[in-house]
Design a protein around this motif. Structure first.
Motif, PDB file in Angstrom:
ATOM      1  N   HIS A 160       8.009   8.414   6.774  1.00 41.68           N
ATOM      2  CA  HIS A 160       7.893   9.512   7.754  1.00 41.68           C
ATOM      3  C   HIS A 160       8.353   9.057   9.133  1.00 41.68           C
ATOM      4  O   HIS A 160       9.034   9.792   9.840  1.00 41.68           O
ATOM      5  CB  HIS A 160       6.432   9.977   7.873  1.00 41.68           C
ATOM      6  CG  HIS A 160       5.900  10.643   6.645  1.00 41.68           C
ATOM      7  ND1 HIS A 160       4.599  11.049   6.526  1.00 41.68           N
ATOM      8  CD2 HIS A 160       6.505  10.959   5.473  1.00 41.68           C
ATOM      9  CE1 HIS A 160       4.421  11.608   5.332  1.00 41.68           C
ATOM     10  NE2 HIS A 160       5.567  11.564   4.681  1.00 41.68           N
ATOM     11  N   GLU A 161       7.952   7.831   9.500  1.00 42.23           N
ATOM     12  CA  GLU A 161       8.248   7.321  10.850  1.00 42.23           C
ATOM     13  C   GLU A 161       9.758   7.184  11.088  1.00 42.23           C
ATOM     14  O   GLU A 161      10.254   7.544  12.144  1.00 42.23           O
ATOM     15  CB  GLU A 161       7.546   5.967  11.017  1.00 42.23           C
ATOM     16  CG  GLU A 161       7.716   5.323  12.370  1.00 42.23           C
ATOM     17  CD  GLU A 161       7.216   3.879  12.334  1.00 42.23           C
ATOM     18  OE1 GLU A 161       6.152   3.601  11.733  1.00 42.23           O
ATOM     19  OE2 GLU A 161       7.935   3.015  12.881  1.00 42.23           O
TER      20      GLU A 161
ATOM     21  N   ALA B 157      10.978  14.822   1.858  1.00 45.38           N
ATOM     22  CA  ALA B 157      10.565  15.450   3.112  1.00 45.38           C
ATOM     23  C   ALA B 157      11.424  15.043   4.306  1.00 45.38           C
ATOM     24  O   ALA B 157      11.507  15.786   5.288  1.00 45.38           O
ATOM     25  CB  ALA B 157       9.105  15.097   3.399  1.00 45.38           C
ATOM     26  N   VAL B 158      12.038  13.877   4.249  1.00 44.30           N
ATOM     27  CA  VAL B 158      12.766  13.370   5.419  1.00 44.30           C
ATOM     28  C   VAL B 158      14.263  13.671   5.294  1.00 44.30           C
ATOM     29  O   VAL B 158      14.744  14.037   4.220  1.00 44.30           O
ATOM     30  CB  VAL B 158      12.514  11.855   5.626  1.00 44.30           C
ATOM     31  CG1 VAL B 158      11.029  11.583   5.865  1.00 44.30           C
ATOM     32  CG2 VAL B 158      13.058  11.025   4.459  1.00 44.30           C
ATOM     33  N   THR B 159      14.954  13.479   6.409  1.00 46.86           N
ATOM     34  CA  THR B 159      16.393  13.794   6.400  1.00 46.86           C
ATOM     35  C   THR B 159      17.268  12.576   6.104  1.00 46.86           C
ATOM     36  O   THR B 159      18.413  12.734   5.687  1.00 46.86           O
ATOM     37  CB  THR B 159      16.809  14.396   7.762  1.00 46.86           C
ATOM     38  OG1 THR B 159      16.346  13.522   8.798  1.00 46.86           O
ATOM     39  CG2 THR B 159      16.194  15.775   7.947  1.00 46.86           C
TER      40      THR B 159
ATOM     41  N   HIS C  87       0.830  -1.212   0.000  1.00 43.76           N
ATOM     42  CA  HIS C  87       0.000   0.000   0.000  1.00 43.76           C
ATOM     43  C   HIS C  87       0.863   1.262   0.000  1.00 43.76           C
ATOM     44  O   HIS C  87       1.730   1.429   0.865  1.00 43.76           O
ATOM     45  CB  HIS C  87      -0.926  -0.009   1.215  1.00 43.76           C
ATOM     46  CG  HIS C  87      -1.764  -1.256   1.281  1.00 43.76           C
ATOM     47  ND1 HIS C  87      -2.933  -1.392   0.579  1.00 43.76           N
ATOM     48  CD2 HIS C  87      -1.551  -2.437   1.905  1.00 43.76           C
ATOM     49  CE1 HIS C  87      -3.430  -2.605   0.783  1.00 43.76           C
ATOM     50  NE2 HIS C  87      -2.604  -3.261   1.580  1.00 43.76           N
ATOM     51  N   GLU C  88       0.576   2.122  -0.941  1.00 46.85           N
ATOM     52  CA  GLU C  88       1.374   3.341  -1.106  1.00 46.85           C
ATOM     53  C   GLU C  88       1.411   4.177   0.186  1.00 46.85           C
ATOM     54  O   GLU C  88       2.480   4.619   0.618  1.00 46.85           O
ATOM     55  CB  GLU C  88       0.767   4.156  -2.259  1.00 46.85           C
ATOM     56  CG  GLU C  88       1.597   5.331  -2.688  1.00 46.85           C
ATOM     57  CD  GLU C  88       0.991   6.012  -3.928  1.00 46.85           C
ATOM     58  OE1 GLU C  88      -0.211   5.801  -4.214  1.00 46.85           O
ATOM     59  OE2 GLU C  88       1.728   6.751  -4.589  1.00 46.85           O
ATOM     60  N   GLY C  89       0.252   4.395   0.791  1.00 42.67           N
ATOM     61  CA  GLY C  89       0.187   5.223   2.002  1.00 42.67           C
ATOM     62  C   GLY C  89       0.977   4.627   3.154  1.00 42.67           C
ATOM     63  O   GLY C  89       1.600   5.357   3.939  1.00 42.67           O
ATOM     64  N   ALA C  90       0.973   3.293   3.265  1.00 40.93           N
ATOM     65  CA  ALA C  90       1.718   2.638   4.353  1.00 40.93           C
ATOM     66  C   ALA C  90       3.226   2.823   4.152  1.00 40.93           C
ATOM     67  O   ALA C  90       3.975   2.985   5.121  1.00 40.93           O
ATOM     68  CB  ALA C  90       1.361   1.155   4.410  1.00 40.93           C
ATOM     69  N   ILE C  91       3.653   2.823   2.909  1.00 37.82           N
ATOM     70  CA  ILE C  91       5.079   3.048   2.615  1.00 37.82           C
ATOM     71  C   ILE C  91       5.450   4.492   2.983  1.00 37.82           C
ATOM     72  O   ILE C  91       6.482   4.746   3.609  1.00 37.82           O
ATOM     73  CB  ILE C  91       5.368   2.748   1.123  1.00 37.82           C
ATOM     74  CG1 ILE C  91       5.154   1.263   0.854  1.00 37.82           C
ATOM     75  CG2 ILE C  91       6.789   3.186   0.735  1.00 37.82           C
ATOM     76  CD1 ILE C  91       5.089   0.900  -0.624  1.00 37.82           C
ATOM     77  N   ILE C  92       4.570   5.414   2.645  1.00 33.02           N
ATOM     78  CA  ILE C  92       4.805   6.830   2.984  1.00 33.02           C
ATOM     79  C   ILE C  92       4.846   7.012   4.501  1.00 33.02           C
ATOM     80  O   ILE C  92       5.747   7.663   5.039  1.00 33.02           O
ATOM     81  CB  ILE C  92       3.721   7.721   2.338  1.00 33.02           C
ATOM     82  CG1 ILE C  92       3.895   7.705   0.819  1.00 33.02           C
ATOM     83  CG2 ILE C  92       3.789   9.151   2.880  1.00 33.02           C
ATOM     84  CD1 ILE C  92       2.719   8.252   0.034  1.00 33.02           C
ATOM     85  N   ASP C  93       3.884   6.394   5.206  1.00 34.34           N
ATOM     86  CA  ASP C  93       3.870   6.492   6.681  1.00 34.34           C
ATOM     87  C   ASP C  93       5.174   5.970   7.262  1.00 34.34           C
ATOM     88  O   ASP C  93       5.726   6.544   8.202  1.00 34.34           O
ATOM     89  CB  ASP C  93       2.699   5.681   7.269  1.00 34.34           C
ATOM     90  CG  ASP C  93       1.353   6.372   7.051  1.00 34.34           C
ATOM     91  OD1 ASP C  93       1.340   7.586   6.732  1.00 34.34           O
ATOM     92  OD2 ASP C  93       0.318   5.691   7.192  1.00 34.34           O
ATOM     93  N   LYS C  94       5.679   4.864   6.726  1.00 38.70           N
ATOM     94  CA  LYS C  94       6.924   4.273   7.255  1.00 38.70           C
ATOM     95  C   LYS C  94       8.114   5.188   6.979  1.00 38.70           C
ATOM     96  O   LYS C  94       8.968   5.393   7.852  1.00 38.70           O
ATOM     97  CB  LYS C  94       7.136   2.874   6.648  1.00 38.70           C
ATOM     98  CG  LYS C  94       8.327   2.123   7.172  1.00 38.70           C
ATOM     99  CD  LYS C  94       8.398   2.024   8.695  1.00 38.70           C
ATOM    100  CE  LYS C  94       7.521   0.935   9.244  1.00 38.70           C
ATOM    101  NZ  LYS C  94       7.721   0.768  10.733  1.00 38.70           N
TER     102      LYS C  94
END
Ligand code: DQA
Length: 144
Positions: A60-61, A89-91, A51-58
């Motif tokens: 971010h996490e 967005a992430v470092t 799932h695309e959103g779950a990959i994005i959430d991970k």
């Protein structure tokens, strides 16, 4: 201790079963366990989602605390502006990995929305590409 996470996207849960002529016959879980043993001094974790959103959430996490993210986004590589934005967005640095040589395959696999936001791309050398990505993060930690 370095913290590195491998994130696999859609259909990569079927490695070892799926299109063996392209992706080989080893399942990812057994490959990952061997990698973990090989890099016992590294905090190595693994996440897979279809799932695309779950990959994005991970992303971010882990993306503000990990030393590196090894990402094989599967077919989302060729479609997802949202994952590209999450990487930007992430470092944490991200290395894009593909098991197959996407440039020797269909033209729609030749373009990656993600590569521009990644530190580098490894493709076409099978599962060993994940190890090389891990190795590269460790090498840059030692030399920076
Ligand atoms: C892949 C290549 C992608 O084009 C494909 O959609 C995948 C796997 C690879 O690892 O070779 O699912 O990312």
């Amino acid at each position: 201790m370095s913290k590195i996470i491998i994130i696999n996207g859609p259909n990569l849960n079927l490695l070892g079963v799926r299109e063996k002529g392209i992706y080989g016959d080893q399942d990812f879980q057994s490959y990952f366990e061997a990698l973990r043993k090989q890099y016992a001094g590294v905090t190595l974790s693994y996440f897979q989602s279809n799932h695309e959103g779950a990959i994005i959430d991970k992303i971010h996490e882990v993306g503000f605390s990990a030393d590196g993210i090894v990402l094989n986004a599967g077919a989302y590589t060729h479609t997802s502006l949202a994952i590209a934005d999450a990487i930007a967005a992430v470092t944490a640095p991200v290395i894009e990995v593909h098991i197959s040589n996407v440039y020797a395959r269909e033209p729609f696999r030749h373009h990656s929305y993600l590569a521009k936001n990644c530190k580098g791309v490894i493709c076409g050398i099978g599962l060993d590409g994940y190890r090389l990505a891990v190795e590269s993060f460790l090498y840059s930690t030692q030399t920076s």
